[in-house]
Motif scaffolding. Structure first.
Motif, short mmCIF file in Angstrom:
data_model
loop_
_atom_site.label_atom_id
_atom_site.label_comp_id
_atom_site.label_asym_id
_atom_site.label_seq_id
_atom_site.Cartn_x
_atom_site.Cartn_y
_atom_site.Cartn_z
N ARG A 61 6.57 -48.22 62.71
CA ARG A 61 7.60 -48.32 63.75
C ARG A 61 8.23 -46.94 63.93
N HIS A 62 9.10 -46.83 64.93
CA HIS A 62 9.71 -45.52 65.23
C HIS A 62 10.48 -44.94 64.05
N LYS A 63 11.10 -45.82 63.26
CA LYS A 63 11.97 -45.34 62.19
C LYS A 63 11.59 -45.85 60.81
N THR A 85 16.63 -42.27 61.29
CA THR A 85 16.27 -41.46 62.45
C THR A 85 14.80 -41.72 62.77
N ALA A 86 14.37 -41.29 63.96
CA ALA A 86 12.96 -41.48 64.34
C ALA A 86 12.06 -40.52 63.55
N VAL A 120 12.10 -46.10 55.26
CA VAL A 120 12.74 -45.70 56.50
C VAL A 120 12.87 -44.19 56.54
N CYS A 121 12.79 -43.69 57.74
CA CYS A 121 12.96 -42.25 57.95
C CYS A 121 14.45 -41.96 58.10
N VAL A 122 14.98 -41.05 57.32
CA VAL A 122 16.40 -40.72 57.41
C VAL A 122 16.59 -39.21 57.50
N GLN A 123 17.71 -38.83 58.10
CA GLN A 123 18.20 -37.47 57.90
C GLN A 123 19.19 -37.54 56.75
N GLU A 173 13.35 -27.87 54.24
CA GLU A 173 13.63 -27.32 55.57
C GLU A 173 13.90 -28.38 56.64
N MET A 174 13.27 -29.59 56.49
CA MET A 174 13.46 -30.62 57.49
C MET A 174 14.75 -31.44 57.27
N GLY A 175 15.30 -31.39 56.05
CA GLY A 175 16.55 -32.10 55.77
C GLY A 175 16.43 -33.61 55.94
N MET A 176 15.24 -34.14 55.61
CA MET A 176 14.99 -35.55 55.81
C MET A 176 14.52 -36.21 54.52
N GLY A 177 14.41 -37.53 54.57
CA GLY A 177 13.90 -38.28 53.43
C GLY A 177 13.29 -39.58 53.88
#
Lengths: 155, 155, 155, 155
Positions: B98-100, B133-134, B123-126, B64-68
């Motif tokens: 860190r933020h990302k 991404t943050a 790292v946070c990604v869409q 649902e969040m579309g992130m990885g």
């Protein structure tokens, strides 16, 4: 340890060994990209293929010779995701050669673009009992020939 | 890159997350010890279990969040072979937030003995399209709570 | 279900596809032989390589076409252990072709000796939402051409 | 071999062993569902966990006892895809017990729904040299106790 780049990319040197690895379904994760433990398995596989070329296949190494080459350090930098259907060009560079260990750098390019690179240190061991040992002379010579500029006599 | 130790072992700090991993047959190689790409898979698995505890399971993150959270750097030091039937105590330490991105250190002990340790940067990604991404606020807060001494506002 | 032989070995027919798979270190278990889930991964890989030859690589199938070919039944008979350094000759035979599914038999030989064989049934699905669907015409034609004696029109 | 159902589902019998397996990221493929060779690895893992319960862990079996339990036949029916984040309830049933082999059926349910089931035949072997052998008495007894209605004296 920082999150900075681990490596500088120097594509000018000739690799000791190169081979091509297609990215297959078994490598890929739900995000549609290669799951990084599968990339690490590629690292082991390219080392194994290099040992074939050196005249010391793992079957002989682990079998009649009773030896192994465990990895003691591993560093990987993932620069860009690898996707199903791409073909990776793996290049293995010999970075350092010692009496009982070898340092390798492996770069994976796809259409000229660096996707990931790794450094591994392998040690030569006898298996029963497990302890580090010097490279067998024929294997040391084959490695030296693969990297003539390197000095194989230190430590 | 050198073949020196990558880490100092500091067992005094409390981990953000811990779990036990039995060494099973599927992990082991013809030398009777854990094949190191399977140890790398354990690294991914402990991160995934930590995200469960943070209230953000990978199923929700990738669904649902579309992130990885792809791994961008990995460093592992293998200190001693792990054998079939042993139980590894994995401890995950938050090193930097860190933020990302986040830096983690994972140590694997068996009966008090350090077997291997790893540092990973995620790292946070869409996912669509793939870009950094943050951290979502709730996930950032959960990570900060897991490591109250860390400052989550840099970069 | 019995513990009897699952198959009769009929080496006389021409395979629709064949390729060679060296047994590598990553395939092998502490007994020094191929761990059978890795043999099952070989089954998936040979099917994937056959789809490449059919002009429908998995990257395109799962990507632009939004389709997949999940396995719905799998039967494997392991006749003799496979060892590190051996090379398996995999032969894929088309056993049955229907509008929405295909039955394949895969045999693995080493120096003329049958090591294992498998039968798999794959169904053609669309991925979003996941449901069975008819083969795309070009793919059906390519499969029929691979096995001209088979009738592709049933069910 | 047909593409018909391989099994009838009979949930009434008590399993000899049961455990829960969460579907994790490492199991899943680009279609977002479990890659079937990973399900086959689960089959091996549940057998291994059952041997732990029988008092004969694989470490001892392959180590001091010099024995193994290779799989000689495998049949799997995949009824419905398994997804990241689901938890599978695996139930292992003893189907037949002979002097040198055992037949097992393994069912995987998720919230009461059958997702896949498998039948495997394992043979008892000594490793050096590799040949089939009778079950050690204590292991045979433990298996018989796990399935009191079965007759362990045939073949």
């Amino acid at each position: 340890m920082s999150s900075q780049r681990l490596f500088d990319h120097d594509p000018s040197t000739e690799p000791a060994f190169a081979h091509r690895v297609p990215v297959i379904f078994a490598h890929c994760d739900p995000a549609g990209i290669v799951f990084y433990p599968r990339l690490v398995e590629m690292i082991n596989n390219v080392v194994e293929a290099w040992f074939d070329q050196l005249g010391c296949p793992f079957a002989r190494l682990h079998g009649e010779m009773g030896m192994g080459v465990p990895t003691v350090t591993l560093q990987v930098e993932f620069n860009k995701a690898c996707r199903l259907g791409e073909v990776l060009e793996l290049a293995l560079h010999l970075e350092s050669l010692r009496h009982k260990r070898v340092g390798l750098r492996i770069q994976a390019l796809c259409q000229g673009e660096l996707r990931w690179q790794a450094a591994v240190t392998l040690v030569c061991v006898q298996l029963q009992p497990l302890k580090s040992t010097a490279w067998p002379p024929e294997l040391l010579q084959a490695m030296q020939a693969a990297a003539p500029a390197h000095d194989g006599t230190k430590n």
